[in-house]
Design a protein around this motif. Structure first.
Motif, PDB file in Angstrom:
ATOM      1  N   ARG A 349      -3.325 -11.829  -7.830  1.00 30.33           N
ATOM      2  CA  ARG A 349      -3.964 -10.524  -8.002  1.00 30.33           C
ATOM      3  C   ARG A 349      -4.734 -10.081  -6.768  1.00 30.33           C
ATOM      4  O   ARG A 349      -4.827  -8.884  -6.492  1.00 30.33           O
ATOM      5  N   THR A 350      -5.281 -11.031  -5.985  1.00 33.11           N
ATOM      6  CA  THR A 350      -6.022 -10.634  -4.782  1.00 33.11           C
ATOM      7  C   THR A 350      -5.063 -10.210  -3.679  1.00 33.11           C
ATOM      8  O   THR A 350      -5.267  -9.182  -3.019  1.00 33.11           O
ATOM      9  N   ILE A 351      -4.004 -10.986  -3.459  1.00 29.20           N
ATOM     10  CA  ILE A 351      -3.018 -10.649  -2.424  1.00 29.20           C
ATOM     11  C   ILE A 351      -2.412  -9.274  -2.696  1.00 29.20           C
ATOM     12  O   ILE A 351      -2.261  -8.448  -1.787  1.00 29.20           O
ATOM     13  N   GLN A 352      -2.076  -9.010  -3.948  1.00 31.96           N
ATOM     14  CA  GLN A 352      -1.384  -7.759  -4.294  1.00 31.96           C
ATOM     15  C   GLN A 352      -2.317  -6.555  -4.351  1.00 31.96           C
ATOM     16  O   GLN A 352      -1.854  -5.431  -4.585  1.00 31.96           O
ATOM     17  N   HIS A 353      -3.615  -6.763  -4.093  1.00 34.01           N
ATOM     18  CA  HIS A 353      -4.566  -5.652  -4.014  1.00 34.01           C
ATOM     19  C   HIS A 353      -5.200  -5.529  -2.628  1.00 34.01           C
ATOM     20  O   HIS A 353      -6.151  -4.760  -2.455  1.00 34.01           O
ATOM     21  N   ARG A 354      -4.690  -6.273  -1.662  1.00 28.96           N
ATOM     22  CA  ARG A 354      -5.273  -6.170  -0.323  1.00 28.96           C
ATOM     23  C   ARG A 354      -4.987  -4.793   0.267  1.00 28.96           C
ATOM     24  O   ARG A 354      -3.826  -4.389   0.387  1.00 28.96           O
ATOM     25  N   PRO A 355      -6.025  -4.060   0.672  1.00 27.24           N
ATOM     26  CA  PRO A 355      -5.802  -2.710   1.193  1.00 27.24           C
ATOM     27  C   PRO A 355      -5.036  -2.674   2.510  1.00 27.24           C
ATOM     28  O   PRO A 355      -4.405  -1.667   2.828  1.00 27.24           O
ATOM     29  N   ASP A 356      -5.073  -3.776   3.282  1.00 27.44           N
ATOM     30  CA  ASP A 356      -4.308  -3.794   4.526  1.00 27.44           C
ATOM     31  C   ASP A 356      -2.817  -3.992   4.262  1.00 27.44           C
ATOM     32  O   ASP A 356      -1.981  -3.641   5.101  1.00 27.44           O
ATOM     33  N   LEU A 357      -2.473  -4.542   3.103  1.00 25.85           N
ATOM     34  CA  LEU A 357      -1.073  -4.717   2.719  1.00 25.85           C
ATOM     35  C   LEU A 357      -0.571  -3.573   1.854  1.00 25.85           C
ATOM     36  O   LEU A 357       0.598  -3.188   1.924  1.00 25.85           O
ATOM     37  N   TYR A 358      -1.466  -3.037   1.027  1.00 23.35           N
ATOM     38  CA  TYR A 358      -1.125  -1.954   0.099  1.00 23.35           C
ATOM     39  C   TYR A 358      -2.181  -0.855   0.221  1.00 23.35           C
ATOM     40  O   TYR A 358      -3.215  -0.906  -0.462  1.00 23.35           O
ATOM     41  N   PRO A 359      -1.972   0.137   1.090  1.00 22.46           N
ATOM     42  CA  PRO A 359      -2.941   1.239   1.204  1.00 22.46           C
ATOM     43  C   PRO A 359      -3.202   1.881  -0.152  1.00 22.46           C
ATOM     44  O   PRO A 359      -2.297   2.014  -0.965  1.00 22.46           O
ATOM     45  N   GLN A 360      -4.465   2.252  -0.411  1.00 24.25           N
ATOM     46  CA  GLN A 360      -4.889   2.754  -1.718  1.00 24.25           C
ATOM     47  C   GLN A 360      -4.360   1.812  -2.814  1.00 24.25           C
ATOM     48  O   GLN A 360      -3.580   2.198  -3.686  1.00 24.25           O
ATOM     49  N   PRO A 361      -4.802   0.557  -2.786  1.00 24.57           N
ATOM     50  CA  PRO A 361      -4.206  -0.472  -3.652  1.00 24.57           C
ATOM     51  C   PRO A 361      -4.363  -0.210  -5.142  1.00 24.57           C
ATOM     52  O   PRO A 361      -3.594  -0.746  -5.936  1.00 24.57           O
ATOM     53  N   ASN A 362      -5.350   0.597  -5.545  1.00 25.62           N
ATOM     54  CA  ASN A 362      -5.557   0.846  -6.970  1.00 25.62           C
ATOM     55  C   ASN A 362      -4.714   2.001  -7.502  1.00 25.62           C
ATOM     56  O   ASN A 362      -4.764   2.307  -8.702  1.00 25.62           O
ATOM     57  N   GLU A 363      -3.949   2.655  -6.626  1.00 29.51           N
ATOM     58  CA  GLU A 363      -3.077   3.750  -7.061  1.00 29.51           C
ATOM     59  C   GLU A 363      -1.719   3.200  -7.514  1.00 29.51           C
ATOM     60  O   GLU A 363      -1.197   2.253  -6.934  1.00 29.51           O
ATOM     61  N   PHE A 364      -1.174   3.839  -8.541  1.00 26.20           N
ATOM     62  CA  PHE A 364       0.125   3.468  -9.089  1.00 26.20           C
ATOM     63  C   PHE A 364       1.190   4.262  -8.352  1.00 26.20           C
ATOM     64  O   PHE A 364       1.424   5.430  -8.630  1.00 26.20           O
ATOM     65  N   ARG A 365       1.852   3.621  -7.366  1.00 32.78           N
ATOM     66  CA  ARG A 365       2.803   4.304  -6.495  1.00 32.78           C
ATOM     67  C   ARG A 365       4.088   3.503  -6.376  1.00 32.78           C
ATOM     68  O   ARG A 365       4.242   2.664  -5.479  1.00 32.78           O
ATOM     69  N   PRO A 366       5.050   3.726  -7.264  1.00 30.92           N
ATOM     70  CA  PRO A 366       6.323   2.996  -7.205  1.00 30.92           C
ATOM     71  C   PRO A 366       7.061   3.166  -5.890  1.00 30.92           C
ATOM     72  O   PRO A 366       7.886   2.311  -5.525  1.00 30.92           O
ATOM     73  N   GLU A 367       6.776   4.253  -5.174  1.00 30.85           N
ATOM     74  CA  GLU A 367       7.458   4.500  -3.906  1.00 30.85           C
ATOM     75  C   GLU A 367       7.252   3.365  -2.901  1.00 30.85           C
ATOM     76  O   GLU A 367       8.029   3.236  -1.934  1.00 30.85           O
TER      77      GLU A 367
END
Length: 461
Positions: A349-367
């Motif tokens: 859960r921490t890796i998949q919410h890192r903002p440097d890996l996933y910009p705006q990590p709390n947004e639901f963006r399938p793209e």
């Protein structure tokens, strides 16, 4: 308090009790704060375990997932599951025994069999929509997803047709696992593993009695099928396990078959039901994504639905972390040397919410999962990785995609709450606290009409 081990990564020097409070109450925020302060690997301790190393860096995760099975023991890290799954489960085995079981279990989850399972998934979804979903009143969708995924397991994995035998086994299976998956019941598994509860204590309401009731039916069915001359012609996973042979011609024992069946039940039922519930919660609270998902469904665009499911598993991973216990030689992790007996835990859960890996990590963006720069196997890890990656990952992704598509084809489901559900820990999974409450404004479109529409779109002009 003892000085930190120079071989281990840095970490908080708080008392184990305070670190436990951080884990239980702070959750991902606590872990993210530790990551920012101490880096990609952090040594921690709790009242349950310690010291152990949490890993937040994809490069370090890659080292762990590519490490030797003889040196990194995932089975030992999963020991708390042993009382439920059995000691011959692929999840609690290590080394060559794990690899043998994995090789025997892989074939049913690939090829033509997978495509045949889709019909089972559609039928199970239709049954829930037509007979279980109330119209015009709020209801929690997670119990329906649990019933649906259990139907799929009973047919595709166990190979039971609807009837009295299937219903009785389904009832006993739910009676065994349901108490353990309630909120905070992870402590029961911990207590069972540590020997603090008597697993063999007699009585109709005990865990041992519920497990025994399941085993009674499973072992009887194993014996019956071993005598079936047409066993090899069946297309369910249960039968495939009975006929599978290793390189030396050896087969799984009755106990091993039983343990793997229960493993597939737990891994393919409760977790997939939770993932589907979270996906619907995210989808119904994100109008832009919902509109595009409906368009993709109408156009037969499975690529977008696949991306949607993967993004839901990124944002709401079901399992918070995976583990490997170092055994034998110390394990080099980056610039550190992790000694024998220390557990390494990649934090999903921490890796998949890192903002440097996933910009705006709390947004639901399938793209995020469309195009050439989609996340790789070390930044998107809901199923773990390496030779311990979940055997049923492809099955689960397909089931989520099929069920979601069917719901979008047949309903105009809406969220009953203004905000998304809160997360709570149920045993080892992160589940929606209120079961994701939804509203079905009108009766579902008939199954035949939905099929006719899909067929028309699939037929070339």
């Amino acid at each position: 308090m003892s000085a930190p081990d120079p071989n281990l990564p840095p970490g908080p020097q708080l008392h184990r009790f305070l670190q436990t409070v951080g884990f239980l109450l702070g959750g991902r925020r606590y872990l993210e704060a530790c990551r920012r302060r101490y880096g990609g690997a952090v040594t921690m301790s709790t009242i349950f375990d310690g010291p152990f190393v949490m890993v937040f860096d994809p490069a370090l995760v890659k080292q762990v997932f590519q490490g030797s099975n003889e040196q990194l023991h995932a089975g030992e890290a999963n020991a708390l599951l042993g009382p439920l799954l059995g000691q011959r489960s692929v999840l609690v085995l290590d080394g060559e025994e794990h690899l043998r079981h994995r090789r025997l279990m892989l074939p049913p989850f690939h090829g033509q069999r997978m495509r045949r399972y889709e019909e089972v998934m559609i039928a199970a979804t239709d049954r829930e929509l037509d007979h279980e979903w109330p119209v015009g009143e709020p209801f929690p969708v997670m119990p329906s997803m649990q019933a649906l995924t259990l139907q799929v397991v009973m047919r595709a994995v166990f190979g039971f047709d609807p009837g009295a035998a299937e219903e009785e086994l389904r009832r006993r299976l739910r009676a065994m696992i349901e108490p353990i998956t309630r909120r905070r019941r992870g402590m029961i598994l911990f207590a069972l593993t540590q020997g603090r509860l008597d697993q063999n204590r007699a009585g109709p309401g005990t865990f041992a009695a519920r497990r025994g009731a399941v085993d009674e039916l499973l072992f009887a069915e194993i014996a019956r099928r071993r005598g079936d001359p047409d066993l090899a012609q069946r297309d369910d996973v249960f039968s495939a396990l009975l006929v599978a042979e290793d390189d030396d011609g050896g087969r799984l024992t009755d106990q091993e078959v039983r343990d793997e069946l229960v493993t597939l039940l737990v891994a393919g039922h409760e977790t997939t039901a939770t993932a589907l519930s979270w996906t619907l919660d995210l989808l119904l609270h994100t109008p832009r994504v919902l509109a595009r998902a409906r368009e993709a469904t109408a156009a037969g665009d499975d690529a977008y639905l696949d991306a949607l499911v993967k993004e839901a598993l990124r944002l709401r991973p079901i399992i918070p972390a995976v583990g490997r216990v170092v055994r034998g030689e110390p394990f080099r992790l980056g610039s550190w040397v992790i000694p024998d007996g220390v557990e390494i835990n990649p934090s999903i859960r921490t890796i998949q919410h890192r903002p440097d890996l996933y910009p705006q990590p709390n947004e639901f963006r399938p793209e995020r999962f469309l195009g050439p720069d989609a996340p790789d196997t070390y930044t998107w890890v809901p199923f773990g990785g390496g030779t311990r990656r979940c055997l049923g990952a492809s099955f689960a992704l397909m089931e989520m995609r099929v069920v979601l598509r069917r719901i979008l084809e047949r309903t105009e489901l809406k969220a009953a709450a203004r905000t998304q559900d809160k997360a709570t820990l149920r045993a080892i999974t992160i589940a929606p606290r209120d079961g994701v409450r939804v509203i079905l404004p009108r009766r579902p479109v008939s199954a035949s009409s939905a099929d006719a529409g899909a067929q028309a779109l699939a037929t070339p002009v």
